[in-house]
Design a protein around this motif. Structure first.
Motif, PDB file in Angstrom:
ATOM      1  N   LYS A 146      57.549  98.825  57.813  1.00 20.42           N
ATOM      2  CA  LYS A 146      57.268  97.890  56.718  1.00 20.42           C
ATOM      3  C   LYS A 146      57.047  98.640  55.409  1.00 20.42           C
ATOM      4  CE  LYS A 146      55.156  94.283  59.588  1.00 20.42           C
ATOM      5  NZ  LYS A 146      53.927  93.485  59.834  1.00 20.42           N
ATOM      6  N   GLN A 147      56.283  99.728  55.467  1.00 22.70           N
ATOM      7  CA  GLN A 147      56.012 100.493  54.258  1.00 22.70           C
ATOM      8  C   GLN A 147      57.267 101.224  53.771  1.00 22.70           C
ATOM      9  OE1 GLN A 147      54.324 100.501  57.059  1.00 22.70           O
ATOM     10  NE2 GLN A 147      52.162 100.145  56.657  1.00 22.70           N
ATOM     11  N   LEU A 148      58.019 101.855  54.708  1.00 24.97           N
ATOM     12  CA  LEU A 148      59.201 102.609  54.322  1.00 24.97           C
ATOM     13  C   LEU A 148      60.296 101.700  53.767  1.00 24.97           C
ATOM     14  CD1 LEU A 148      59.419 105.126  57.301  1.00 24.97           C
ATOM     15  CD2 LEU A 148      59.032 105.718  54.915  1.00 24.97           C
ATOM     16  N   PHE A 149      60.640 100.676  54.535  1.00 26.05           N
ATOM     17  CA  PHE A 149      61.715  99.792  54.101  1.00 26.05           C
ATOM     18  C   PHE A 149      61.272  98.915  52.934  1.00 26.05           C
ATOM     19  CE2 PHE A 149      63.345  99.922  58.731  1.00 26.05           C
ATOM     20  CZ  PHE A 149      63.813 101.207  58.522  1.00 26.05           C
ATOM     21  N   GLY A 150      59.980  98.595  52.880  1.00 30.05           N
ATOM     22  CA  GLY A 150      59.488  97.830  51.745  1.00 30.05           C
ATOM     23  C   GLY A 150      59.604  98.606  50.447  1.00 30.05           C
ATOM     24  N   MET A 151      59.258  99.902  50.486  1.00 29.03           N
ATOM     25  CA  MET A 151      59.415 100.734  49.294  1.00 29.03           C
ATOM     26  C   MET A 151      60.880 100.881  48.929  1.00 29.03           C
ATOM     27  SD  MET A 151      56.632 101.794  47.823  1.00 29.03           S
ATOM     28  CE  MET A 151      57.324 103.155  46.877  1.00 29.03           C
ATOM     29  N   GLY A 152      61.732 101.075  49.944  1.00 24.92           N
ATOM     30  CA  GLY A 152      63.156 101.198  49.669  1.00 24.92           C
ATOM     31  C   GLY A 152      63.738  99.938  49.049  1.00 24.92           C
ATOM     32  N   LEU A 153      63.329  98.786  49.582  1.00 22.36           N
ATOM     33  CA  LEU A 153      63.826  97.521  49.039  1.00 22.36           C
ATOM     34  C   LEU A 153      63.349  97.315  47.609  1.00 22.36           C
ATOM     35  CD1 LEU A 153      65.300  94.848  49.439  1.00 22.36           C
ATOM     36  CD2 LEU A 153      63.190  93.905  50.404  1.00 22.36           C
ATOM     37  N   ALA A 154      62.079  97.612  47.366  1.00 23.43           N
ATOM     38  CA  ALA A 154      61.548  97.431  46.017  1.00 23.43           C
ATOM     39  C   ALA A 154      62.219  98.369  45.021  1.00 23.43           C
ATOM     40  CB  ALA A 154      60.038  97.667  46.024  1.00 23.43           C
ATOM     41  N   LEU A 155      62.463  99.620  45.430  1.00 19.60           N
ATOM     42  CA  LEU A 155      63.011 100.602  44.500  1.00 19.60           C
ATOM     43  C   LEU A 155      64.518 100.440  44.332  1.00 19.60           C
ATOM     44  CD1 LEU A 155      60.986 103.737  45.643  1.00 19.60           C
ATOM     45  CD2 LEU A 155      60.600 102.328  43.632  1.00 19.60           C
ATOM     46  N   TYR A 156      65.248 100.505  45.446  1.00 16.39           N
ATOM     47  CA  TYR A 156      66.702 100.429  45.345  1.00 16.39           C
ATOM     48  C   TYR A 156      67.168  99.022  44.981  1.00 16.39           C
ATOM     49  CZ  TYR A 156      66.372 104.922  47.697  1.00 16.39           C
ATOM     50  OH  TYR A 156      66.058 106.217  48.014  1.00 16.39           O
ATOM     51  N   GLY A 157      66.485  97.999  45.513  1.00 11.91           N
ATOM     52  CA  GLY A 157      66.831  96.643  45.141  1.00 11.91           C
ATOM     53  C   GLY A 157      66.552  96.362  43.681  1.00 11.91           C
ATOM     54  N   GLY A 158      65.406  96.822  43.204  1.00  9.79           N
ATOM     55  CA  GLY A 158      65.088  96.650  41.792  1.00  9.79           C
ATOM     56  C   GLY A 158      66.063  97.381  40.892  1.00  9.79           C
ATOM     57  N   ALA A 159      66.449  98.617  41.296  1.00 10.84           N
ATOM     58  CA  ALA A 159      67.429  99.364  40.502  1.00 10.84           C
ATOM     59  C   ALA A 159      68.786  98.668  40.493  1.00 10.84           C
ATOM     60  CB  ALA A 159      67.569 100.781  41.055  1.00 10.84           C
ATOM     61  N   ALA A 160      69.187  98.117  41.652  1.00  7.14           N
ATOM     62  CA  ALA A 160      70.474  97.416  41.719  1.00  7.14           C
ATOM     63  C   ALA A 160      70.473  96.171  40.850  1.00  7.14           C
ATOM     64  CB  ALA A 160      70.789  97.054  43.173  1.00  7.14           C
ATOM     65  N   LEU A 161      69.384  95.423  40.864  1.00  7.19           N
ATOM     66  CA  LEU A 161      69.303  94.231  40.025  1.00  7.19           C
ATOM     67  C   LEU A 161      69.327  94.592  38.541  1.00  7.19           C
ATOM     68  CD1 LEU A 161      66.658  92.081  41.962  1.00  7.19           C
ATOM     69  CD2 LEU A 161      69.126  91.713  41.821  1.00  7.19           C
ATOM     70  N   ALA A 162      68.604  95.639  38.175  1.00  8.60           N
ATOM     71  CA  ALA A 162      68.599  96.064  36.781  1.00  8.60           C
ATOM     72  C   ALA A 162      69.992  96.522  36.337  1.00  8.60           C
ATOM     73  CB  ALA A 162      67.592  97.187  36.574  1.00  8.60           C
ATOM     74  N   MET A 163      70.700  97.241  37.211  1.00 10.03           N
ATOM     75  CA  MET A 163      72.048  97.680  36.863  1.00 10.03           C
ATOM     76  C   MET A 163      73.005  96.500  36.753  1.00 10.03           C
ATOM     77  SD  MET A 163      72.642 100.794  36.142  1.00 10.03           S
ATOM     78  CE  MET A 163      74.425 100.773  36.376  1.00 10.03           C
ATOM     79  N   ALA A 164      72.881  95.524  37.671  1.00  9.53           N
ATOM     80  CA  ALA A 164      73.745  94.347  37.615  1.00  9.53           C
ATOM     81  C   ALA A 164      73.520  93.580  36.316  1.00  9.53           C
ATOM     82  CB  ALA A 164      73.486  93.451  38.823  1.00  9.53           C
ATOM     83  N   ALA A 165      72.260  93.423  35.929  1.00 13.61           N
ATOM     84  CA  ALA A 165      71.963  92.720  34.677  1.00 13.61           C
ATOM     85  C   ALA A 165      72.519  93.490  33.485  1.00 13.61           C
ATOM     86  CB  ALA A 165      70.453  92.528  34.538  1.00 13.61           C
ATOM     87  N   ALA A 166      72.358  94.826  33.487  1.00 20.26           N
ATOM     88  CA  ALA A 166      72.868  95.629  32.376  1.00 20.26           C
ATOM     89  C   ALA A 166      74.386  95.555  32.299  1.00 20.26           C
ATOM     90  CB  ALA A 166      72.415  97.077  32.534  1.00 20.26           C
TER      91      ALA A 166
END
Length: 388
Positions: A75-95
């Motif tokens: 939960k901690q490992l995949f949660g951090m990965g989802l928050a970081l990589y998912g957030g980066a992907a969303l920010a890149m898609a918006a940009a």
């Protein structure tokens, strides 16, 4: 005393003395003695309060400890990965969406130009500017996400080795606190690989120019030869330095080191055991790469079906917007597959690297009894850092 003070303070270990686990299968010291079943001749197996035995680790212990950490703290490992990589992907898609909306008309002008007509600078400059800004944002997001992930995995291992629970909020707080130092460490270690990569890129570009233009001039051939030669010469050196400094991210989190101190600390710990760390790290990377490829395959196959249907309806001369819309299903599937593969596979090499750091300190600094003492003590507030 808070555990934030470091295991080099309250649990420094120097007062325990002795050599690390010499004698039986794990050696002597507090767990040593004649070999035999547990309890015979005073021999006892090393304690294992968490994901690894607190003794010099074999390859199976390193890989098993990494898998065990992923199983217990997923939960901690995949949660951090989802928050970081998912957030980066969303920010890149918006940009990318904002950039495309700003330069869509210029792109259509360039695509619709007849053959032999030079593009106007008023169309080229906005495209180059938009591409450069999006690329710069991508680099910043990758560095930030990597720094936080490099900090999150050792932060989880700090408690996983002791068999203690850790919350997502705690992991986030610890990794965020070391983000600045981790960015510096990741940047410095990244520079090591950048030199041979740049030289190889120069050689590749020169080679492509020679093949495309069929230009056999001595200048192009010289650039290609020198670039290839420099890449071959600096490549092994970069690999050696990369392994030499591979434990620096763990030292940043476990010991609270700053970037240059972390590099020196890693060099000290890797000394005398380079080949084992190289082989173990390479094996962990191969395992993670194979897992990522297997995860991505279903997404690639699923993304092809909507693309085949939508591209069949395109005109003979479609606009860039129509092509992007037609390819959106495949692109979305590929991005999703890449993100899922990154979330699942990225922590594994970092976990193995963190366990190698613990192993090197057990072997060279007799850290095993210190960890056993810390695991038996009541948990306190803060991170159990491994002070140097």
């Amino acid at each position: 005393m808070s555990q934030d003070a470091g295991w080099g303070g309250a649990y420094g270990g120097a007062h325990l003395g002795g050599s690390p686990y010499g004698g039986g299968p794990y050696g002597g010291g507090p767990y040593g003695g004649p070999p035999g079943p547990p309890g015979w001749g005073g021999w006892m197996p090393p304690p294992k309060p968490g994901v690894i035995p607190l003794a010099p680790l074999r390859l199976g212990d390193l890989l098993g400890g990494a898998f065990a950490t992923m199983g217990r703290y997923w939960k901690q490992l995949f949660g951090m990965g989802l928050a970081l990589y998912g957030g980066a992907a969303l920010a890149m898609a918006a940009a990318m969406a904002v950039a495309y909306s700003a330069v869509a008309s210029h792109l259509e002008h360039l695509v619709s130009l007849p053959d032999g007509v030079e593009p106007a600078s008023s169309d080229v400059v906005p495209l180059v500017t938009a591409f450069g800004l999006v690329a710069l944002l991508g680099i910043v997001l990758v560095v930030l996400a990597s720094a936080l992930m490099y900090g999150a995995v050792p932060a989880i291992l700090q408690d996983a080795v002791l068999g203690r629970p850790v919350t997502f909020a705690t992991v986030w707080r610890r990794s965020r606190a070391r983000m600045a130092a981790m960015i510096g460490t990741v940047f410095l270690t990244g520079l090591i690989a950048a030199v041979p990569v740049l030289l190889a890129s120069v050689a590749f570009i020169a080679m492509m120019v020679v093949f495309i233009t069929l230009d056999g001039s001595s200048g192009a051939l010289t650039i290609m030869s020198l670039g290839a030669l420099c890449a071959l010469v600096t490549g092994p050196l970069a690999i050696w330095l990369w392994v030499k400094f591979s434990l620096a991210p763990a030292a940043v989190v476990f010991e609270g080191q700053r970037p240059f101190e972390a590099l020196r600390r890693s060099s000290q710990l890797v000394h005398g055991d380079w080949w084992r760390l190289f082989g173990t790290g390479l094996l962990a990377s191969v395992i993670a790469g194979v897992a990522a490829y297997i995860i991505q395959m279903p997404f690639s196959v699923l993304g092809m079906f909507p693309t085949m249907i939508t591209t069949a309806d395109l005109d003979s001369d479609p606009s860039p917007t129509a092509v992007i819309i037609a390819m959106s299903g495949y692109l979305a599937a590929m991005v999703t597959g890449q993100m899922v593969a990154q979330i699942v596979s990225a922590p594994f090499p970092l976990l193995v690297n963190g366990l190698l750091y613990v192993d090197r300190r057990i072997r060279s600094e007799n850290l095993g009894p210190v960890l056993a003492e810390a695991a038996a003590a009541p948990p306190q507030d803060g991170a159990p850092q491994y002070g140097g």
